[in-house]
Design a protein around this motif. Structure first.
Motif, mmCIF file in Angstrom:
data_model
loop_
_atom_site.group_PDB
_atom_site.id
_atom_site.type_symbol
_atom_site.label_atom_id
_atom_site.label_comp_id
_atom_site.label_asym_id
_atom_site.label_seq_id
_atom_site.Cartn_x
_atom_site.Cartn_y
_atom_site.Cartn_z
ATOM 1 N N ASP A 95 5.367 3.412 2.081
ATOM 2 C CA ASP A 95 5.006 2.054 1.669
ATOM 3 C C ASP A 95 4.711 1.232 2.911
ATOM 4 O O ASP A 95 5.487 1.259 3.879
ATOM 5 C CB ASP A 95 6.144 1.382 0.898
ATOM 6 N N SER A 96 3.597 0.486 2.886
ATOM 7 C CA SER A 96 3.215 -0.354 4.016
ATOM 8 C C SER A 96 2.603 -1.651 3.501
ATOM 9 O O SER A 96 1.862 -1.632 2.511
ATOM 10 C CB SER A 96 2.204 0.373 4.908
ATOM 11 N N PRO A 97 2.850 -2.781 4.158
ATOM 12 C CA PRO A 97 2.270 -4.047 3.710
ATOM 13 C C PRO A 97 0.844 -4.270 4.204
ATOM 14 O O PRO A 97 0.204 -5.239 3.797
ATOM 15 C CB PRO A 97 3.217 -5.092 4.308
ATOM 16 N N LYS A 98 0.337 -3.379 5.061
ATOM 17 C CA LYS A 98 -0.965 -3.628 5.693
ATOM 18 C C LYS A 98 -2.062 -2.674 5.258
ATOM 19 O O LYS A 98 -3.206 -3.064 5.076
ATOM 20 C CB LYS A 98 -0.816 -3.588 7.219
ATOM 21 N N GLN A 99 -1.728 -1.383 5.113
ATOM 22 C CA GLN A 99 -2.780 -0.402 4.874
ATOM 23 C C GLN A 99 -2.164 0.889 4.354
ATOM 24 O O GLN A 99 -0.935 1.046 4.359
ATOM 25 C CB GLN A 99 -3.519 -0.103 6.185
ATOM 26 N N PHE A 100 -3.023 1.791 3.891
ATOM 27 C CA PHE A 100 -2.570 3.129 3.530
ATOM 28 C C PHE A 100 -2.310 3.900 4.829
ATOM 29 O O PHE A 100 -3.231 4.119 5.621
ATOM 30 C CB PHE A 100 -3.615 3.848 2.684
ATOM 31 N N GLU A 101 -1.079 4.296 5.054
ATOM 32 C CA GLU A 101 -0.689 4.933 6.323
ATOM 33 C C GLU A 101 -0.997 6.428 6.289
ATOM 34 O O GLU A 101 -0.117 7.281 6.368
ATOM 35 C CB GLU A 101 0.793 4.684 6.594
ATOM 36 N N MET A 102 -2.296 6.761 6.222
ATOM 37 C CA MET A 102 -2.699 8.153 6.126
ATOM 38 C C MET A 102 -2.390 8.926 7.405
ATOM 39 O O MET A 102 -2.108 10.130 7.353
ATOM 40 C CB MET A 102 -4.187 8.248 5.797
ATOM 41 N N ASN A 103 -2.445 8.253 8.544
ATOM 42 C CA ASN A 103 -2.151 8.942 9.800
ATOM 43 C C ASN A 103 -0.708 9.443 9.830
ATOM 44 O O ASN A 103 -0.434 10.555 10.297
ATOM 45 C CB ASN A 103 -2.399 8.006 10.983
ATOM 46 N N ILE A 104 0.225 8.631 9.294
ATOM 47 C CA ILE A 104 1.621 9.063 9.223
ATOM 48 C C ILE A 104 1.765 10.204 8.223
ATOM 49 O O ILE A 104 2.455 11.194 8.479
ATOM 50 C CB ILE A 104 2.528 7.880 8.835
ATOM 51 N N PHE B 230 0.856 -1.187 0.000
ATOM 52 C CA PHE B 230 0.000 0.000 0.000
ATOM 53 C C PHE B 230 0.895 1.242 0.000
ATOM 54 O O PHE B 230 1.705 1.427 0.915
ATOM 55 C CB PHE B 230 -0.912 0.000 1.219
ATOM 56 N N THR B 231 0.710 2.076 -1.008
ATOM 57 C CA THR B 231 1.587 3.237 -1.187
ATOM 58 C C THR B 231 0.782 4.529 -1.157
ATOM 59 O O THR B 231 -0.278 4.626 -1.784
ATOM 60 C CB THR B 231 2.347 3.147 -2.521
ATOM 61 N N VAL B 232 1.307 5.515 -0.426
ATOM 62 C CA VAL B 232 0.767 6.877 -0.426
ATOM 63 C C VAL B 232 1.915 7.814 -0.778
ATOM 64 O O VAL B 232 3.004 7.715 -0.208
ATOM 65 C CB VAL B 232 0.173 7.277 0.939
ATOM 66 N N PHE B 233 1.658 8.730 -1.711
ATOM 67 C CA PHE B 233 2.688 9.683 -2.122
ATOM 68 C C PHE B 233 2.081 11.073 -2.268
ATOM 69 O O PHE B 233 1.061 11.248 -2.929
ATOM 70 C CB PHE B 233 3.316 9.273 -3.452
ATOM 71 N N ARG B 234 2.700 12.043 -1.621
ATOM 72 C CA ARG B 234 2.308 13.441 -1.762
ATOM 73 C C ARG B 234 3.483 14.230 -2.313
ATOM 74 O O ARG B 234 4.640 13.992 -1.962
ATOM 75 C CB ARG B 234 1.896 14.053 -0.419
ATOM 76 N N ILE B 235 3.149 15.227 -3.137
ATOM 77 C CA ILE B 235 4.183 16.093 -3.701
ATOM 78 C C ILE B 235 3.651 17.520 -3.727
ATOM 79 O O ILE B 235 2.460 17.754 -3.958
ATOM 80 C CB ILE B 235 4.582 15.624 -5.113
ATOM 81 N N CYS B 236 4.541 18.484 -3.444
ATOM 82 C CA CYS B 236 4.132 19.886 -3.335
ATOM 83 C C CYS B 236 5.238 20.789 -3.859
ATOM 84 O O CYS B 236 6.415 20.594 -3.533
ATOM 85 C CB CYS B 236 3.836 20.217 -1.868
ATOM 86 N N HIS B 237 4.867 21.762 -4.653
ATOM 87 C CA HIS B 237 5.800 22.792 -5.099
ATOM 88 C C HIS B 237 5.717 23.957 -4.124
ATOM 89 O O HIS B 237 4.660 24.567 -3.958
ATOM 90 C CB HIS B 237 5.432 23.258 -6.516
ATOM 91 N N LYS C 101 -0.442 12.416 7.347
ATOM 92 C CA LYS C 101 -1.045 13.649 7.858
ATOM 93 C C LYS C 101 -0.192 14.322 8.928
ATOM 94 O O LYS C 101 -0.442 15.483 9.275
ATOM 95 C CB LYS C 101 -2.450 13.345 8.399
ATOM 96 N N ARG C 102 0.813 13.599 9.441
ATOM 97 C CA ARG C 102 1.724 14.193 10.422
ATOM 98 C C ARG C 102 3.098 14.476 9.813
ATOM 99 O O ARG C 102 4.039 14.805 10.524
ATOM 100 C CB ARG C 102 1.881 13.240 11.611
ATOM 101 N N SER C 103 3.208 14.355 8.492
ATOM 102 C CA SER C 103 4.484 14.525 7.822
ATOM 103 C C SER C 103 4.753 16.002 7.518
ATOM 104 O O SER C 103 3.990 16.884 7.909
ATOM 105 C CB SER C 103 4.501 13.723 6.518
ATOM 106 N N MET C 104 5.827 16.266 6.770
ATOM 107 C CA MET C 104 6.166 17.651 6.402
ATOM 108 C C MET C 104 5.138 18.250 5.447
ATOM 109 O O MET C 104 5.089 19.471 5.268
ATOM 110 C CB MET C 104 7.543 17.692 5.763
ATOM 111 N N LEU C 105 4.287 17.408 4.840
ATOM 112 C CA LEU C 105 3.215 17.873 3.971
ATOM 113 C C LEU C 105 1.868 17.601 4.617
ATOM 114 O O LEU C 105 0.913 17.167 3.963
ATOM 115 C CB LEU C 105 3.302 17.201 2.601
ATOM 116 N N SER C 106 1.776 17.861 5.904
ATOM 117 C CA SER C 106 0.560 17.579 6.665
ATOM 118 C C SER C 106 -0.586 18.487 6.238
ATOM 119 O O SER C 106 -0.394 19.601 5.749
ATOM 120 C CB SER C 106 0.809 17.752 8.161
ATOM 121 N N ASP C 107 -1.804 17.997 6.428
ATOM 122 C CA ASP C 107 -2.991 18.751 6.043
ATOM 123 C C ASP C 107 -3.148 20.009 6.902
ATOM 124 O O ASP C 107 -2.714 20.063 8.050
ATOM 125 C CB ASP C 107 -4.248 17.891 6.244
ATOM 126 N N ILE C 108 -3.788 21.021 6.314
ATOM 127 C CA ILE C 108 -4.164 22.212 7.097
ATOM 128 C C ILE C 108 -5.665 22.440 6.940
ATOM 129 O O ILE C 108 -6.300 21.890 6.054
ATOM 130 C CB ILE C 108 -3.402 23.474 6.637
#
Length: 296
Positions: free
Chosen positions: A278-287, A258-265, A289-296
């Motif tokens: 990348d995760s073998p179990k699920q889309f790690e949206m919680n991680i 399961f892959t999640v990718f965000r990109i920002c200019h 959302k706490r990354s350097m490109l976290s939601d506002i």
């Protein structure tokens, strides 16, 4: 105020080590447990650290670390008394001061033992090129920390500034012109942080979508949009088979990735930032959302 006594204003955070240095200092080299910091190509400070063996005594650990450092750095170390009036806000640190000398340089330094995590850190200052004032040395030592304060590890280096969950450990890194990439791992989850630049040049003949697909060729499907503190981002989430025809057999679901990718200019920094998980179990949206490109 003389240049030697200007307040420190540049935070460096790398693999658990945090300290503040003068704004004109830059990182000249690094590895997972070492930093060499200089100014205009001349060394100013060197930091190296080690985690202890499972069983150890502090005195023996100090002696072994000093002996190993003298050989690796080709220096001689001499014990010094603790400077008068020196103190640190964190009482968990024990400081051991020393002077050092080599064939070409001399200086002072400090061994810092953390009674909480048991990490041993050496910071040595170079006294030539020109020398560093005692006020700056003590200010750098006063700013020193060696593990996260909360539930994340802070990373700030080469224009990158981002958090990772504390359970993730550094896996690999590359700082090349045009692309900085740092990878982390926790169990079977992989987290990657990217910084491309200069963005204006890289996007002069390409859309952000095309750029993302060129750099991360495994992207599939359509991207959705969102907003973070750096601007608008594109996000892909998709799963891929790690075993042929795994989708036809429910029991083989564990062979999906399961892959999640965000990109920002980010126009302010003229960089393109990306975060891939990348995760073998699920889309790690919680991680995410706490990354350097976290939601506002």
């Amino acid at each position: 105020m003389s240049p030697k006594n200007k307040p420190l204003s540049k935070l460096i955070a790398w693999n658990g080590i945090l300290l503040t240095v003068p704004i004109t200092w830059e990182i000249d080299s690094l590895d997972a447990s070492h930093l060499l910091i200089g100014e205009e190509g001349l060394p100013k400070a060197e930091i190296k650290w080690t985690d202890p063996p499972k069983k150890f005594t502090l005195i023996k650990h100090l002696k072994q670390f000093i002996s190993r450092s003298q050989k690796q750095l080709d220096i001689k170390i001499h014990e010094l008394p603790t400077p008068k009036f020196f103190s640190h806000t964190q009482k968990k640190f024990d400081f051991f001061f020393f002077s050092w000398e080599s064939e070409t340089s001399t200086g002072n330094g400090t061994l810092i033992f953390c009674t909480k995590c048991k990490r041993l850190t050496m910071i040595r200052f170079f006294s030539k090129n020109p020398g560093i004032s005692k006020a700056i040395q003590e200010s750098i030592l006063a700013s020193f920390h060696d593990h996260p304060k909360e539930d994340h590890t802070h990373w700030q280096i080469f224009g990158l500034n981002f958090p990772t969950p504390t359970q993730f450990t550094l896996l690999e890194y590359s700082f090349k012109p045009g692309l900085y990439a740092v990878s982390f791992k926790h169990k079977k989850i992989r987290l990657e942080v990217f910084s491309w630049g200069p963005a204006q040049f890289l996007l002069s003949n390409s859309t952000l979508v095309d750029f993302a697909k060129q750099r991360i060729p495994q992207l599939t499907g359509l991207a959705k949009t969102g907003f973070c503190s750096r601007g608008s981002y594109l996000e892909w989430s998709f799963k891929t088979q790690r075993l042929k025809n795994a989708d036809a057999i429910p029991l083989l679901n564990r062979f999906f990735l399961f892959t999640v990718f965000r990109i920002c200019h980010d126009p302010k920094t003229n960089r393109i930032f990306g975060v891939l998980i990348d995760s073998p179990k699920q889309f790690e949206m919680n991680i995410m959302k706490r990354s350097m490109l976290s939601d506002i």
